[in-house]
Structure formats: C-alpha cells, structure tokens
Design an enzyme around this catalytic site. Sequence first.
Site, PDB file in Angstrom:
ATOM      1  N   GLY A 160      -0.080  11.545  -4.892  1.00 14.27           N
ATOM      2  CA  GLY A 160       0.413  10.338  -5.568  1.00 14.27           C
ATOM      3  C   GLY A 160       1.923  10.191  -5.590  1.00 14.27           C
ATOM      4  N   LYS A 170      -6.261  15.965   1.763  1.00 12.68           N
ATOM      5  CA  LYS A 170      -4.812  16.104   1.516  1.00 12.68           C
ATOM      6  C   LYS A 170      -4.291  17.415   2.101  1.00 12.68           C
ATOM      7  CE  LYS A 170      -5.185  13.471  -2.820  1.00 12.68           C
ATOM      8  NZ  LYS A 170      -5.474  13.598  -4.248  1.00 12.68           N
TER       9      LYS A 170
HETATM   10  N1  HSE Z   1      -8.963  10.809  -6.986  1.00  7.22           N
HETATM   11  C1  HSE Z   1      -7.733  11.498  -6.781  1.00  7.22           C
HETATM   12  C2  HSE Z   1      -7.478  12.469  -7.909  1.00  7.22           C
HETATM   13  C3  HSE Z   1      -6.525  10.585  -6.675  1.00  7.22           C
HETATM   14  O1  HSE Z   1      -8.286  12.599  -8.820  1.00  7.22           O
HETATM   15  O2  HSE Z   1      -6.451  13.144  -7.869  1.00  7.22           O
HETATM   16  C4  HSE Z   1      -6.438   9.935  -5.347  1.00  7.22           C
HETATM   17  O3  HSE Z   1      -6.475  10.867  -4.316  1.00  7.22           O
END
Ligand code: HSE
Length: 426
Positions: A134, A205
């Site tokens: 993020g 990621k």
């Molecule tokens: N769903 C992800 C999280 C955020 O819970 O970190 C977006 O990748």
Amino acid sequence: MKKVGVAILGLGIVGGGTYKILTEHREFYKRTQDVDIVVESVLELNPERVKALGVPESAVAGNIAEVVSNPDVNIVVEVIGGIGIAREFVLAALNAGKTVVTSNKELFCKYSHELERAAKRHNAGLYFEASCVGGVPIIRTLLDGLQANNITSMMGIINGTTNYILTKMSEEGASYADVLHDAQKLGYAEADPTADVEGFDAAYKLSILSSIAFHTKVPFSKVFREGISGVSREDIAYGKEFGYCLKLLAIGKQTENGIEARVHPTFIKKEHPLASVNDSFNAVYLTGDAVDDVMLYGRGAGALPTGSAIVSDIIYAATHSENKYSTFKNTASADKETDFVNNFESAYYLRLTIEDKSGVLAKISSVFAKYNISIVEMIQKPSAHADKATLLLITHKTRELSVKNAVAKIDATEIAKVDSVLRVVS
Ligand code: HSE
C-alpha cells in the site's frame, strides 16, 4: 508548466482515494513538483461512485476505447483489480502509448512480462508501487534508495487482513473463525477471504518484491505458500511461553544454494522489530550488504495510503522523461541460471499429543535423531485427554523436508501425533 492528463479506471476505494488526492493536491503539486496533474477521464460503471466524488460529467468516459484514444490522457491508472478486464484495459492503454500506473498485485505478479513488453514496444511507462504494501514506498526504496546494495534478505508483514486477525487472536485469545467473522463484519476482511488468509495476496507481493530485490524473476510458482486458516489459539498461547509472537511472514532470501521465497505463519521473538507491527499495519525488514538492516512500516491498504503510492508513481512518470523498466530479464518463468531452494532451512515449533507413559519420549527422540533434528527446548503439559500429554518442541535450524519426514514417521506410530508445525525465525 507541464500539464499531464490522468485517467482512472475504477472508482472503488483506491480509485476514489486517488481521485481525491489528485484533485485536492492539484495546486500543491503545481507548486512543489512543477507539474499540473489533471484528472481528464474516469471509467466507472457505478454512477453513485462518480456522483459521490463530484466528478464532472465531461470527465466520465463510456468505455476503454474512449479513454485510450483521448489525446489529453497521458497516464492511465488501473485500480480495478483481478486479471480479467484489468489485463485487457492495461494492455489497451499501453498499446496506445499511455503510461500505466497500477495497484494490481495479481496482474503484475502474473503478467508483468507481458505488460512490460507492451510498454517497451510503445515507449510507455509502467509503474506499480501501489501493488505492494500500500502506502509504504517499498518498491521505490528498493529501486532508488537501496540500489547500492546486494539485498540478502527481506522479511515482511505484507498483508494487513491476516496481521489484524493474528493480532486479535493473540490479544483476545479468540479462535481464528471468531476473529475472521468479526473482521468481515467490520470490513477488514473480504466476504471471500481466501486471497488474504491463504497467503495468495502476500505471495503475489513477495514474487514482485523478490524479483526486484534479487534482480531475477521470482515467479509466483516458486513462492512457497501457507496461509493462516489452520492456525490455532493454543499455538499462539504456547508460543508466547517461548517468547514468540505469530506473524504471517513473507520471507525472501539469497542463500548459497539459491533464492528462497516463502509465505507462512511464523513465530518470531517478541523483541524482533516485526513483532510489534500489529493490527492491519504492514512492515518490511530488509538487509543489504552495505546498509545493514532497514525497516519500513506503514499502512498496507486503504483509500488514501494506497492512493499515495499511486499518485507518487503518477508524479514520477510526469516528471521523468525516461521510463524505468525491470533490472532483470522479465520473462514468464524463472531464468534458467537462477536456482531456487524448496527444501529451506528453518527452526521449527511442533505440538504433539503423546501417550503419557514411559518410552514415548525416547521413541520421539529417536525419530528426531534419525532425521538429524536437534531440539532446543521442550515442555510437557497435561492434556485435556486422559492418559495423554501435550509436548511442545522448538528445534534448532533444520530442513523443511527433514521435519516433514519426521512428522510422517511420528504420526505413523501409535503413541504420538503431531498436531501442529510452525516455522520459527531464530
Ligand atoms: N487485502 C490486502 C491486505 C490489501 O489485507 O493487506 C491489498 O493487497
């Protein structure tokens, strides 16, 4: 002053946050970045979302062709998610020579080779800071802040939903199912939580981040993945007795035998800086050969934090004439020259239910000895079942396969059963 036109595909949470940041900061960017960034176009099927953000009707496009043929649009932001129309729309934008900024980890993880090829062919930029962690600028840090280093290891809490669930389980002693249910009610977890709780999101990621950190393609298929749905509150509580805290860690390492990339619930010492990363916060702990240890901490999701990463990419693209592409050969699969380690080395925590009678510990020890597994700590506890006991073990570093074999051997006896196995960062 240079004027740059942006189109936003999807006005959901992140698209809405991006729109808000861009419109509210327009004058600020003119002053601080010497660029006038204007939202020229949005593509959104839900008129309520368009209305709620106050997007002028003239900026609402009817379809993707309208967006990519608009000469005033220089940068297309994809915040739709998934690998269906998002992939189609991103390719359409790149093929029209538009720079793309995306937050889509699954798309970038699985298709960055294809997208980058299209981008290079049409001299377009392709930026994806928002796809990982993020609002935490991990990609730019790796590319532009730590490029002097050979990054030897990376450990991260890169999924907020699972960190929230594990934090609550640990603080409240609650079960996985109860905390997940509450997290869904509060909007922290999706109605279908699979991508988060089974570690897919973190694995996408980690595949992206390891490829950048280690300068070689680390495809999703090379990432070992285990989620948190099997985690029990008993193990979290027992782990505390050993001084551990349970986190879903994404671990990337360069070892003598090759690259390791793995996502799994992991016990870490409560003094480790990652142990204090709680709730939905994310953090990445990196080690470089020159810089030593570096840790980045922040919000891994949310409208404005993820919007911050997107807008930073927009500003980068708007203020740099040269496009930046991968530092490695970005192909669909791994480079033949790169080795990957499947049988990785780790310390382990094991919980066993055993017959409470003589000779049982000797038998278990003989299995561990057979697989060359050495024990660091062992605690025996009374069990809820008559004539049984709970045995908790922490091992020295050993190999994943040795533990798997030892567990199968123990489970095959009549006298003991392995209830859980968790990896430990020692
Ligand atoms: N769903 C992800 C999280 C955020 O819970 O970190 C977006 O990748």
